[in-house]
Design an enzyme around this catalytic site. Sequence first.
Site: not given
Ligand code: IMP
Length: 182
Positions: A43-44, A104-105, A108, A157
């Site tokens: 949903k982000g 994307e929101d 990470d 975070f």
């Molecule tokens: P990745 O697969 O590690 O790149 O993670 C991406 C997903 O993790 C994002 O789409 C978010 O839903 C979640 N996420 C990563 N860091 C944060 C944060 O600091 N706050 C909230 N959600 C996060």
Amino acid sequence: MTAPAIDRVLFTEEEIRRRIRQVAAEISAHYAGGELKLVGVLKGSVFFLTALACELTVPVTVDFLGISSFTHSMTAPAKAAPGMVRISKDLDESIEGEHVLLVEDIIDTGFTTRYLLQHLSGRAPKSLAVCTLLDRTPRRIVQIALDYRCFEIPDRFVVGFGLDYRQLYRNLKYVAVLKPEE
Ligand code: IMP
Ligand code: MG
């Protein structure tokens, strides 16, 4: 249980709006004369996608993917291993032959985006690019070719403008760092 308090604001509403206008102008210039499909990740990215779409000057269509990948941990936001990303809601329409922008929101570790790019490229879009509101490069494990990015952020975070902690805070108009849980 009370939700943790905001520690500090990283990006104000005005900073976010201004930056989205700049990035939208870049995207509009790149796709000028064509049509663009925005693919959001539930949903982000809904809040960012909506704000971005409103600033674009090219004709836009919108579709959404749902995924499940994420733990409730604040300290280890992306424990998700590559195999842990699952599509829980697929696109409603075909993207074959279309210019697609994955919105994307936050990126990470990069696992989620890599998985989604593989998923989408298998559907024969004419082109496929990525746009993210936030980019947390210090935690990157998988290299992603990022086409558009609004802000780079430190290894903390964050919540707001679509980003949640236990589904809360998505509706904040700004992006903020939470106080660590006691
Ligand atoms: P990745 O697969 O590690 O790149 O993670 C991406 C997903 O993790 C994002 O789409 C978010 O839903 C979640 N996420 C990563 N860091 C944060 C944060 O600091 N706050 C909230 N959600 C996060
Ligand atoms: Mg989340």
